[in-house]
Design an enzyme around this catalytic site. Structure first.
Site, short mmCIF file in Angstrom:
data_model
loop_
_atom_site.label_atom_id
_atom_site.label_comp_id
_atom_site.label_asym_id
_atom_site.label_seq_id
_atom_site.Cartn_x
_atom_site.Cartn_y
_atom_site.Cartn_z
N ASN A 158 -70.29 60.50 -8.01
CA ASN A 158 -71.35 59.59 -7.57
C ASN A 158 -72.29 59.15 -8.68
OD1 ASN A 158 -72.25 62.33 -7.52
ND2 ASN A 158 -73.98 61.76 -6.23
N GLU A 256 -74.31 73.20 -7.13
CA GLU A 256 -75.23 72.20 -6.59
C GLU A 256 -74.45 71.36 -5.60
OE1 GLU A 256 -77.00 69.25 -5.38
OE2 GLU A 256 -76.38 68.34 -7.27
N CYS A 290 -76.69 63.00 -3.40
CA CYS A 290 -76.91 64.18 -2.57
C CYS A 290 -78.34 64.28 -2.07
CB CYS A 290 -76.54 65.45 -3.34
SG CYS A 290 -77.45 65.65 -4.88
N GLU A 471 -81.09 74.34 -11.50
CA GLU A 471 -80.94 73.70 -12.81
C GLU A 471 -82.30 73.16 -13.23
OE1 GLU A 471 -76.49 71.83 -12.68
OE2 GLU A 471 -77.90 71.06 -11.19
#
Length: 490
Positions: A158, A256, A290, A471
């Site tokens: 994405n 993630e 996301c 992160e």
């Protein structure tokens, strides 16, 4: 059989292993989402290619890990300079490869890709370790941070270069070497970046890129005994499989994953800011982020007004070919994904939902050559239940559901009533309420009266099925290093 003119000009990618481009005899078709036609061939790598990349990374590790932070910082800054110098060609490639608008690639994704390198080039110069003095025992304790080894990095389709560099930059900044696997659907910008690595002074084997599918190349990477660390961004289901494959080796994992992110709109929200921002948070990058908003809860006092204004704003968003600088939404990544997203809209109708605009209601206008592209209008659904699949499952497309609520306590419970916990937005002019709600929401990132404003120093990641680990400056430093406690008797 002789090749056609089209086939002669078709782009064919190669793996990047040990500082050299290596052709692969097996290839995968990669499609232009705006036309539905094959425009690129990507290596269909398997265990042998991954093995070669891992061995190259292992061979490069001793020298690279022994370089000073200042030496590594200089190389990272040079990579950033080269990405900036090639911004336009990288942006055009990213737009064509993924289907996103050229404007988003130019203004957000490629600039962020170079900034990822600059950010970690700077941060590694300022890390300090802990020290503890125990005079009564005659001992001094201190800690050291050392690189882990070969980092296995798997990035999604994405935000291709944006998320790939968000992994590569901290990994090599800390002294690790890398074997990375981008999505087979969006490999071109990663391949283009490989051409810049040698010029930037990256030694052979420090960064290796192996292209291919998850079941072949990805599987070989996550189950390789000489890859002690895996950083993955993608679906929850894939992450569960990676966890099982990694368990026998006790690998370090950073996962993630997806989200089903709520926006909570209280009746004292500033709708002049809220509506355009929430439209953007719902439909940016075709909803293929996301962090996108897919559940919107609006307090009953303003529900009718919000619904009307939101739909009007959504209908003004232009769906167009990615190269159109005036388009706000491009094409979805693939035919299969388009059909999946459209299937959720059909399901919502079957479950009693009402589609106010978008798919099945309005028509798309694109040039004839793009009629087979994977385009979809921003779609707004209402009158579904919280338990419906459209409210529970990640759709990952330009679809959002809007429902009313009464009280603060009620909406917190409803917002938390999904298996995901990545992000949320809260809209209110009441500062006390903002703090109360943010504290109770089960999400790793919460924006109030804004969306997608990021400080890379701070943690990024989710709760529940939205991921494991974080992160960011400190979190990436800790993940990509091992800590040692050393005690000296004096």
């Amino acid at each position: 059989m002789p090749k056609t003119a089209h086939e002669k000009t078709q782009l064919v990618l190669e793996n990047y292993i040990g500082g050299t481009f290596v052709p692969c005899s097996r290839l995968i078709d990669s499609y232009d989402p705006s036309t539905g036609e094959v425009y690129c061939k990507v290596p269909d790598s398997e265990g042998a290619e991954v093995e070669a990349a891992v061995q190259a990374a292992k061979a490069a590790f001793p020298v690279w890990s022994s370089k000073s932070p200042q030496e590594r910082s200089k190389v990272l800054n040079k990579i950033a300079d080269l990405i900036d110098a090639h911004l336009e060609e990288l942006a055009h490639a990213e737009s064509k490869d993924q289907g996103k608008t050229i404007s988003q690639a130019q203004t957000l994704e490629i600039p962020r890709s170079s900034y990822n390198f600059r950010f970690f080039a700077s941060s590694i110069l300022h890390h300090v370790t802990e020290c503890s003095d125990m005079d009564h025992m005659g001992c001094l304790h201190y800690t050291l941070r050392t690189p882990v080894g070969v980092a296995g990095l798997i990035s999604p389709w994405n935000l291709p270069l944006y998320l790939l560099t968000w992994k590569i930059a901290p990994a090599i900044a800390m002294g690790n070497t890398v074997v990375a696997k981008p999505s087979e659907m969006t490999s071109v910008s990663a391949w283009m970046m490989c051409k810049l690595l040698d010029e930037a002074g990256v030694p052979p084997g420090v960064v290796n890129i192996v292209f291919g599918t998850g079941p072949k190349a990805g599987q070989a990477l996550v189950s390789h005994p000489d890859v002690p660390l895996i950083s993955f961004t993608g679906s929850t289901m894939t992450a569960q499989h990676i966890t099982k494959c990694s368990a026998p080796y006790c690998k370090k994992l950073s996962l993630e994953l997806g989200g089903k992110n709520p926006a909570i709109i209280f009746d004292d929200a500033n709708l002049e800011d809220c509506i355009p921002t929430t439209v953007r948070s719902s439909f940016a990058n075709q909803g293929e982020i996301c962090l996108c908003t897919s559940r919107i809860f609006v307090q009953k006092g303003i529900y009718g007004e919000f619904l009307q204004r939101f739909v009007e704003a959504a209908q003004k968003w232009k769906v167009g070919v990615p190269s159109d600088p005036t388009a706000q939404i491009g094409a979805l990544i693939s035919k299969e994904h388009l059909e999946k997203v459209q299937g959720y809209v059909k399901l919502a109708k079957a479950e009693g939902g009402k589609v106010l605009c978008g798919y099945g209601v309005d028509s798309i206008q694109v040039p004839d050559k793009n009629k087979n592209g994977y385009f979809m209008l921003p779609t707004v659904i209402t009158e579904v239940t919280d338990s419906s699949r459209c409210m529970q499952e990640e759709i990952f497309g330009p679809v959002t559901c809007i429902l009313p609520f009464d009280s603060e306590e009620e909406v917190i419970q409803r917002a938390n009533n999904v298996k995901y916990g990545l992000a949320a937005t809260v809209w209110s002019s009441n500062v006390g309420r903002v703090h109360r709600v943010a504290k109770k929401l089960q999400a790793g990132l919460i924006w109030t009266n804004c969306w997608l404003i990021r400080d890379l120093n701070l943690p990024f990641g989710g709760m529940k099925c939205s991921g494991v680990g974080r992160e960011g400056e400190k979190d990436s430093f800790e993940f990509f290093t091992e800590v040692k406690t050393i005690t000296i008797k004096h």
